[in-house]
Design a protein around this motif. Sequence first.
Motif, PDB file in Angstrom:
ATOM      1  N   PHE A  59      15.208   1.663   1.558  1.00  0.00           N
ATOM      2  CA  PHE A  59      14.358   2.818   1.250  1.00  0.00           C
ATOM      3  C   PHE A  59      13.248   2.360   0.320  1.00  0.00           C
ATOM      4  CE2 PHE A  59      13.454   6.374  -1.689  1.00  0.00           C
ATOM      5  CZ  PHE A  59      12.988   7.315  -0.768  1.00  0.00           C
ATOM      6  N   SER A  60      12.005   2.558   0.734  1.00  0.00           N
ATOM      7  CA  SER A  60      10.894   2.032  -0.057  1.00  0.00           C
ATOM      8  C   SER A  60       9.623   2.840   0.194  1.00  0.00           C
ATOM      9  CB  SER A  60      10.651   0.560   0.295  1.00  0.00           C
ATOM     10  OG  SER A  60       9.476   0.068  -0.324  1.00  0.00           O
ATOM     11  N   SER A  61       8.777   2.914  -0.834  1.00  0.00           N
ATOM     12  CA  SER A  61       7.464   3.546  -0.691  1.00  0.00           C
ATOM     13  C   SER A  61       6.420   2.559  -0.202  1.00  0.00           C
ATOM     14  CB  SER A  61       7.019   4.123  -2.044  1.00  0.00           C
ATOM     15  OG  SER A  61       6.888   3.085  -3.011  1.00  0.00           O
ATOM     16  N   GLN A  62       6.758   1.280  -0.144  1.00  0.00           N
ATOM     17  CA  GLN A  62       5.782   0.264   0.251  1.00  0.00           C
ATOM     18  C   GLN A  62       5.173   0.497   1.628  1.00  0.00           C
ATOM     19  OE1 GLN A  62       7.229  -3.778   0.445  1.00  0.00           O
ATOM     20  NE2 GLN A  62       5.182  -4.657   0.382  1.00  0.00           N
ATOM     21  N   PRO A  63       5.956   0.964   2.644  1.00  0.00           N
ATOM     22  CA  PRO A  63       5.346   1.207   3.961  1.00  0.00           C
ATOM     23  C   PRO A  63       4.150   2.155   3.931  1.00  0.00           C
ATOM     24  CG  PRO A  63       7.732   1.204   4.164  1.00  0.00           C
ATOM     25  CD  PRO A  63       7.419   1.131   2.701  1.00  0.00           C
ATOM     26  N   LEU A  64       4.082   3.061   2.970  1.00  0.00           N
ATOM     27  CA  LEU A  64       2.919   3.953   2.868  1.00  0.00           C
ATOM     28  C   LEU A  64       1.640   3.152   2.692  1.00  0.00           C
ATOM     29  CD1 LEU A  64       4.386   6.680   0.455  1.00  0.00           C
ATOM     30  CD2 LEU A  64       4.121   6.843   2.937  1.00  0.00           C
ATOM     31  N   PHE A  65       1.700   2.117   1.871  1.00  0.00           N
ATOM     32  CA  PHE A  65       0.527   1.287   1.597  1.00  0.00           C
ATOM     33  C   PHE A  65       0.241   0.341   2.769  1.00  0.00           C
ATOM     34  CE2 PHE A  65       2.420   2.530  -2.426  1.00  0.00           C
ATOM     35  CZ  PHE A  65       1.328   2.974  -3.144  1.00  0.00           C
ATOM     36  N   VAL A  66       1.311  -0.193   3.376  1.00  0.00           N
ATOM     37  CA  VAL A  66       1.142  -1.097   4.515  1.00  0.00           C
ATOM     38  C   VAL A  66       0.534  -0.344   5.699  1.00  0.00           C
ATOM     39  CG1 VAL A  66       2.299  -2.643   6.131  1.00  0.00           C
ATOM     40  CG2 VAL A  66       3.057  -2.549   3.748  1.00  0.00           C
ATOM     41  N   LYS A  67       1.021   0.864   5.970  1.00  0.00           N
ATOM     42  CA  LYS A  67       0.495   1.649   7.092  1.00  0.00           C
ATOM     43  C   LYS A  67      -0.968   2.035   6.861  1.00  0.00           C
ATOM     44  CE  LYS A  67       4.951   3.542   8.546  1.00  0.00           C
ATOM     45  NZ  LYS A  67       5.021   2.728   9.787  1.00  0.00           N
ATOM     46  N   LEU A  68      -1.338   2.282   5.622  1.00  0.00           N
ATOM     47  CA  LEU A  68      -2.742   2.562   5.314  1.00  0.00           C
ATOM     48  C   LEU A  68      -3.601   1.341   5.620  1.00  0.00           C
ATOM     49  CD1 LEU A  68      -5.015   4.291   4.145  1.00  0.00           C
ATOM     50  CD2 LEU A  68      -4.298   3.592   1.841  1.00  0.00           C
ATOM     51  N   ALA A  69      -3.102   0.150   5.256  1.00  0.00           N
ATOM     52  CA  ALA A  69      -3.833  -1.089   5.546  1.00  0.00           C
ATOM     53  C   ALA A  69      -3.961  -1.303   7.055  1.00  0.00           C
ATOM     54  CB  ALA A  69      -3.116  -2.273   4.902  1.00  0.00           C
ATOM     55  N   ILE A  70      -2.900  -1.022   7.810  1.00  0.00           N
ATOM     56  CA  ILE A  70      -2.942  -1.167   9.277  1.00  0.00           C
ATOM     57  C   ILE A  70      -3.958  -0.203   9.872  1.00  0.00           C
ATOM     58  CG2 ILE A  70      -1.611  -0.846  11.401  1.00  0.00           C
ATOM     59  CD1 ILE A  70       0.863  -1.786   9.833  1.00  0.00           C
ATOM     60  N   TRP A  71      -3.981   1.033   9.383  1.00  0.00           N
ATOM     61  CA  TRP A  71      -4.932   2.036   9.882  1.00  0.00           C
ATOM     62  C   TRP A  71      -6.373   1.578   9.648  1.00  0.00           C
ATOM     63  CZ3 TRP A  71      -8.415   5.322   7.234  1.00  0.00           C
ATOM     64  CH2 TRP A  71      -8.992   6.310   8.025  1.00  0.00           C
TER      65      TRP A  71
ATOM     66  N   SER B 253       9.100  -3.877  10.319  1.00  0.00           N
ATOM     67  CA  SER B 253       9.339  -2.435  10.399  1.00  0.00           C
ATOM     68  C   SER B 253       8.038  -1.640  10.495  1.00  0.00           C
ATOM     69  CB  SER B 253      10.154  -1.971   9.187  1.00  0.00           C
ATOM     70  OG  SER B 253       9.464  -2.229   7.976  1.00  0.00           O
ATOM     71  N   ASN B 254       6.925  -2.283  10.135  1.00  0.00           N
ATOM     72  CA  ASN B 254       5.619  -1.629  10.221  1.00  0.00           C
ATOM     73  C   ASN B 254       4.780  -2.147  11.388  1.00  0.00           C
ATOM     74  OD1 ASN B 254       5.439   0.192   7.776  1.00  0.00           O
ATOM     75  ND2 ASN B 254       6.024  -1.719   6.784  1.00  0.00           N
ATOM     76  N   GLY B 255       5.408  -2.898  12.277  1.00  0.00           N
ATOM     77  CA  GLY B 255       4.718  -3.335  13.490  1.00  0.00           C
ATOM     78  C   GLY B 255       3.849  -4.558  13.329  1.00  0.00           C
ATOM     79  N   ILE B 256       4.102  -5.381  12.336  1.00  0.00           N
ATOM     80  CA  ILE B 256       3.352  -6.615  12.112  1.00  0.00           C
ATOM     81  C   ILE B 256       4.275  -7.801  12.405  1.00  0.00           C
ATOM     82  CG2 ILE B 256       2.069  -7.989  10.434  1.00  0.00           C
ATOM     83  CD1 ILE B 256       1.500  -5.404   8.891  1.00  0.00           C
ATOM     84  N   TYR B 257       3.756  -8.815  13.078  1.00  0.00           N
ATOM     85  CA  TYR B 257       4.595  -9.973  13.422  1.00  0.00           C
ATOM     86  C   TYR B 257       3.783 -11.262  13.295  1.00  0.00           C
ATOM     87  CZ  TYR B 257       2.209  -9.834  17.970  1.00  0.00           C
ATOM     88  OH  TYR B 257       1.265  -9.838  18.958  1.00  0.00           O
ATOM     89  N   LYS B 258       4.492 -12.375  13.289  1.00  0.00           N
ATOM     90  CA  LYS B 258       3.836 -13.680  13.234  1.00  0.00           C
ATOM     91  C   LYS B 258       3.183 -13.951  14.583  1.00  0.00           C
ATOM     92  CE  LYS B 258       7.859 -15.117  10.577  1.00  0.00           C
ATOM     93  NZ  LYS B 258       9.092 -15.922  10.637  1.00  0.00           N
ATOM     94  N   LEU B 259       1.954 -14.382  14.571  1.00  0.00           N
ATOM     95  CA  LEU B 259       1.230 -14.639  15.808  1.00  0.00           C
ATOM     96  C   LEU B 259       1.903 -15.742  16.617  1.00  0.00           C
ATOM     97  CD1 LEU B 259      -2.536 -14.416  14.791  1.00  0.00           C
ATOM     98  CD2 LEU B 259      -1.318 -12.943  16.392  1.00  0.00           C
ATOM     99  N   LEU B 260       2.098 -15.478  17.903  1.00  0.00           N
ATOM    100  CA  LEU B 260       2.719 -16.458  18.789  1.00  0.00           C
ATOM    101  C   LEU B 260       1.768 -17.620  19.025  1.00  0.00           C
ATOM    102  CD1 LEU B 260       4.253 -14.003  21.418  1.00  0.00           C
ATOM    103  CD2 LEU B 260       5.374 -15.038  19.434  1.00  0.00           C
TER     104      LEU B 260
ATOM    105  N   TYR C 285      -1.470 -11.226  -5.930  1.00  0.00           N
ATOM    106  CA  TYR C 285      -0.510 -10.463  -5.137  1.00  0.00           C
ATOM    107  C   TYR C 285      -1.189  -9.599  -4.074  1.00  0.00           C
ATOM    108  CZ  TYR C 285       3.695 -11.273  -8.030  1.00  0.00           C
ATOM    109  OH  TYR C 285       4.786 -11.823  -8.672  1.00  0.00           O
ATOM    110  N   PHE C 286      -2.482  -9.320  -4.232  1.00  0.00           N
ATOM    111  CA  PHE C 286      -3.143  -8.367  -3.343  1.00  0.00           C
ATOM    112  C   PHE C 286      -3.039  -8.794  -1.877  1.00  0.00           C
ATOM    113  CE2 PHE C 286      -6.303  -6.616  -6.742  1.00  0.00           C
ATOM    114  CZ  PHE C 286      -5.209  -6.161  -7.473  1.00  0.00           C
ATOM    115  N   ASN C 287      -3.340 -10.057  -1.596  1.00  0.00           N
ATOM    116  CA  ASN C 287      -3.237 -10.577  -0.231  1.00  0.00           C
ATOM    117  C   ASN C 287      -1.818 -11.067   0.026  1.00  0.00           C
ATOM    118  OD1 ASN C 287      -5.836 -10.081   0.705  1.00  0.00           O
ATOM    119  ND2 ASN C 287      -6.642 -12.027  -0.039  1.00  0.00           N
ATOM    120  N   SER C 288      -0.902 -10.138   0.094  1.00  0.00           N
ATOM    121  CA  SER C 288       0.505 -10.477   0.348  1.00  0.00           C
ATOM    122  C   SER C 288       1.224  -9.223   0.806  1.00  0.00           C
ATOM    123  CB  SER C 288       1.171 -11.029  -0.916  1.00  0.00           C
ATOM    124  OG  SER C 288       1.484  -9.972  -1.824  1.00  0.00           O
ATOM    125  N   PHE C 289       2.466  -9.413   1.259  1.00  0.00           N
ATOM    126  CA  PHE C 289       3.316  -8.280   1.618  1.00  0.00           C
ATOM    127  C   PHE C 289       4.373  -8.032   0.555  1.00  0.00           C
ATOM    128  CE2 PHE C 289       1.710  -9.354   5.909  1.00  0.00           C
ATOM    129  CZ  PHE C 289       1.188  -8.111   6.240  1.00  0.00           C
TER     130      PHE C 289
END
Length: 498
Positions: free
Chosen positions: A92-104, A57-64, A167-171
Amino acid sequence: MTTLKRRVARAIRVFEKIMPPPLLAVLICALLAGYLTFVPPINGLADNGDYYRAMYSNGIYKLLGTHYNYFGYVTQKFGLMKYYNEYRSVNFSSQPLFVKLAIWLNKLFYSKSIFDIRFMGLVNYGFYLGSIYMITDAFTYPAKRLRNYVIAGLVVFIFGDSSFTLYFNSFFAEPQMLSMTLYSFAAILLLARQRYRHRWPLIILYAISTMLLISSKSQNAPLALSYVVVTLGLLFLPNFKAQRLYIFVGMGLLLVTGGLTYKLIGSSFTDINQYQAFSHGVLTQTGDPSKDLKKGGIDEQYALMKDQDYYAKQFATIQPSQSYVKKNLLPNYNFAWIVKYYATHLKQFGRLMDLTAADVMITQVKAVGDYTKASGQPAGKQVTFFTGWSQLAGAFFPQKFAFDCLLAVAIAMVYAVGCYNDLRNHESEGVLRFFLVLGLLTMFIFVPIISIVGDGDADLAKHIFMVPVSIDLIFILFVSDILNHRLWHAYHEEDQTS
């Protein structure tokens, strides 16, 4: 000798000035967590099948073209979608806020097509260090004595434990949950101890961190009730009568956040929880569940699913995601059915609760590996670096749920005395502290019950994550209150001894 004593005293004063306990705690935790998170070969947590909720949902996928590891190894590199993303969040989750920051940050400093999990670790690392500073400051203020370095050391020993920082290096949502819990706890404690002249920054911090915590994942929805209990303490702040309406509005927002988090759970997520509440709950800790299933209107053949995960590691009797299970099993029971079942099988429920109590302080996730494949370690290998607290607490904490209940009552009674004394003396510290402890104790007792009823004993270390965090915070608070002579009443400078 007198000159030597003066020099030592002067050196201690200089050290206290340039390295106060909160800063020392942050620096040590930064080194410990930074080593695990960023130094190759990195450490983290492997995917147990749940990563997709935060990834796609945040645009991350397993590398082909690469072999993706479930359970055994930490995956460091992922792909970033460049175009239209058809995936939607499953809840419904607040987690995408943190994931999107990491992607940015990843796109800004590394790559626009490849995502390195260390940027997720960096986001979690930053919020974590800020929370460590605040929680240490809250425990040690205002006393400026050497004993507060003992408290800072205790914060490092407990919350610097690798079982938390892996847990830091995880989703997973747990690292954000840890930081937000520490922020909300510290905000209330600093308000109680009148750390700053202006209260609103701390109240806003408490509100935001608590709402982010409650909405971080669906299992946290009931925490809204616990934090309403904590928030009640704010009504006793001195010279705050005119603003009490805002506190009631805040309580309403907490309840709305919890309600939305529960109401907007995706159907696929509900199916997983409902299935594992059956296979890892109803079917376990009992001899022959088939007869009880028949009485409850469920085909006896489903007893073969005992202890089966929704995402099976190897052979599965029947695939839970298949339409046959969705049509013939899941519609035949629900939350009310499970509650009714346990109400008529109290011995089995008691055994499940004791099983949960046995795992309460085992915070390291055992179901997945902590190393990358490049490290050369075997699949599923667990980190042992700086895990002293989790191993010690996991080995010696009593493994009976009845003990947990008695412990909660005893702690509540201890802090109720301080609340009563401060009410009589027209002071607020003991009152806020009592409601803070009481709110965390409700998590300590009711989160295991909700976990068993809602998801069985599957992934217990993750589902009851808030239980050890809560009791750890109460434990450090108790020790700090004893050392600074404030257990039975608000802090008084005249009670302190050098």
